[in-house]
Design an enzyme around this catalytic site. Structure first.
Site, short mmCIF file in Angstrom:
data_model
loop_
_atom_site.label_atom_id
_atom_site.label_comp_id
_atom_site.label_asym_id
_atom_site.label_seq_id
_atom_site.Cartn_x
_atom_site.Cartn_y
_atom_site.Cartn_z
N ASN A 193 -1.97 8.96 -0.25
CA ASN A 193 -1.22 9.35 -1.49
C ASN A 193 -1.76 9.14 -2.84
O ASN A 193 -2.95 8.11 -2.97
CB ASN A 193 0.11 7.92 -1.11
CG ASN A 193 0.39 7.72 -3.11
OD1 ASN A 193 0.64 8.81 -3.40
ND2 ASN A 193 1.30 6.74 -2.78
N LYS B 3 -1.06 9.44 -5.64
CA LYS B 3 -0.19 8.87 -7.03
C LYS B 3 -0.97 9.48 -7.98
O LYS B 3 -0.54 10.97 -7.98
CB LYS B 3 -0.93 6.79 -7.17
CG LYS B 3 -0.73 6.33 -5.96
CD LYS B 3 -0.46 4.78 -6.00
CE LYS B 3 -1.16 4.14 -4.51
NZ LYS B 3 -0.51 2.77 -5.02
N HIS C 267 8.63 4.91 -1.69
CA HIS C 267 7.96 4.39 -2.09
C HIS C 267 8.05 3.15 -2.85
O HIS C 267 9.25 3.15 -4.38
CB HIS C 267 6.71 5.17 -2.91
CG HIS C 267 5.20 4.29 -3.15
ND1 HIS C 267 4.85 3.64 -3.44
CD2 HIS C 267 4.23 4.69 -2.02
CE1 HIS C 267 3.79 3.42 -3.74
NE2 HIS C 267 3.14 3.73 -2.39
N GLU D 25 6.71 2.05 -5.64
CA GLU D 25 6.77 1.76 -6.82
C GLU D 25 7.73 2.58 -7.11
O GLU D 25 8.62 2.73 -8.97
CB GLU D 25 5.40 2.26 -6.87
CG GLU D 25 4.48 1.48 -6.71
CD GLU D 25 2.31 2.55 -5.81
OE1 GLU D 25 3.05 3.70 -7.36
OE2 GLU D 25 1.78 1.46 -6.11
N GLU E 74 5.19 -0.37 4.62
CA GLU E 74 4.16 -0.33 3.67
C GLU E 74 4.21 -1.86 2.78
O GLU E 74 5.46 -2.45 2.27
CB GLU E 74 4.06 0.43 2.10
CG GLU E 74 3.95 1.01 2.94
CD GLU E 74 3.12 2.21 2.31
OE1 GLU E 74 1.80 2.40 1.70
OE2 GLU E 74 3.55 2.68 0.69
N GLY F 297 -2.50 -1.97 -3.22
CA GLY F 297 -3.36 -1.81 -3.83
C GLY F 297 -4.14 -3.28 -4.63
O GLY F 297 -4.03 -3.38 -5.76
N SER G 18 -3.94 -1.28 1.52
CA SER G 18 -5.20 -1.33 1.28
C SER G 18 -5.66 -1.66 2.95
O SER G 18 -6.81 -2.12 2.38
CB SER G 18 -5.61 -3.05 1.52
OG SER G 18 -4.64 -3.48 -0.20
C1 PEP Z 1 0.02 3.12 -1.05
O1 PEP Z 1 -0.16 3.82 -2.70
O2 PEP Z 1 1.21 3.48 -0.49
C2 PEP Z 1 -0.95 2.66 -0.48
C3 PEP Z 1 -0.69 2.32 0.58
O3 PEP Z 1 -1.97 1.92 -1.35
P1 PEP Z 1 -3.09 1.18 -1.02
O4 PEP Z 1 -4.01 2.13 0.14
O5 PEP Z 1 -4.25 1.34 -1.92
O6 PEP Z 1 -2.69 -0.02 -0.34
#
Ligand code: PEP
Length: 255
Positions: A9, A11, A95, A97, A167, A173, A212
């Site tokens: 992803n 983003k 997601h 976000e 997630e 992040g 992460s």
């Molecule tokens: C994500 O945006 O779905 C995600 C898991 O980000 P990150 O790996 O940076 O935590």
């Protein structure tokens, strides 16, 4: 056996040049012996460029969002049929976000999930709890409600052609990762919840972990019995890290 899937992803990152270079580096670095399916989800505006770069690679293309309407007066929006037309096979829905910043509540997420499938796309449905919810001990309830909002609208059969991603919001992040044991507990709970509706669909469903993930922690996470790969944000913007994650998902140490 569920074939591991590692999804990138990106983003709202990148440029045309970065899209070309990153995909070229990933294509060059992928080893055919890895038993990993790879999916790349760039921003909308780079989907066409990415589609050209991925042609013939066996790496799938996905989008990060969609509008549930098939077309019409929705200025600035992009529909599922348009994504399919560009060569996408997958699309991320729900997601955190989008849930937190753009009002994508459970009803919107369910509508997006169904619109994706109606256009032949595989939705990657994201669920996860906030830190407050984890600390309050409600993780299992929160993620169950998020999944049940979709099963109620689309039916359990819809998960035959879907991917689920756990997630935890506090891990996205932030550099904080759920431990393999914490993630496994949630993944097993989700699979158990779906198994009450269909054993077969639950046992075939790929449940990715996101939050992460890096080359250094991927193998321990993917070694868990109910973790079938990862949804990768930050680390997917660096070819070597992303490739290390793809290798960890698809090499024998996992078995
Ligand atoms: C994500 O945006 O779905 C995600 C898991 O980000 P990150 O790996 O940076 O935590």
């Amino acid at each position: 056996m569920r074939k591991p899937l590692v999804a990138a992803n990106w983003k709202m990152h990148g440029s045309r040049e970065m899209t070309r270079e990153l995909i070229m580096a990933i294509r060059d670095g992928v080893d055919d012996s890895w038993d990993t399916e790879i999916l790349i989800c760039p921003p909308y505006v780079y989907l066409d460029e990415a589609s050209r770069q991925l042609d013939g690679s066996g790496i799938a293309l996905g989008a990060q969002h969609l509008n549930p309407n098939p077309g019409g007066a929705h200025t600035g929006e992009v529909s599922a049929p348009m994504l399919a037309d560009l060569g996408c096979t997958h699309v991320i829905v729900g997601h955190s976000e989008r849930r937190a910043m753009y009002g994508d509540d459970d009803a919107v997420v369910a509508a997006n999930f169904q619109a994706a499938q109606a256009a032949g796309l595989i939705p990657v449905l994201c669920v996860g709890e906030t830190l407050e919810e984890r600390e309050a001990g409600t993780t299992g309830v929160v993620v169950a409600e998020q999944v049940e909002a979709v099963t109620a609208a689309a039916g359990i059969e819809a998960f035959d052609k879907a991917v689920l991603a756990y997630e935890p919001v506090w891990a996205i992040g932030t550099g904080l990762t759920a431990t393999p044991e914490q993630a496994q507990e949630v993944h097993a709970g989700l699979r158990g919840l779906l198994a009450k509706m269909s054993d077969k669909i639950a046992s075939d469903l790929r449940i990715l972990y996101g939050g992460s993930v890096k080359g250094a922690n991927a193998r321990a996470l993917f070694g868990m019995p109910d973790i079938d790969g990862g949804l990768i944000g930050g680390a997917s913007l660096e070819a070597s890290e992303f490739l290390a994650i793809c290798e960890a998902a698809g090499t024998p140490a996992r078995a």
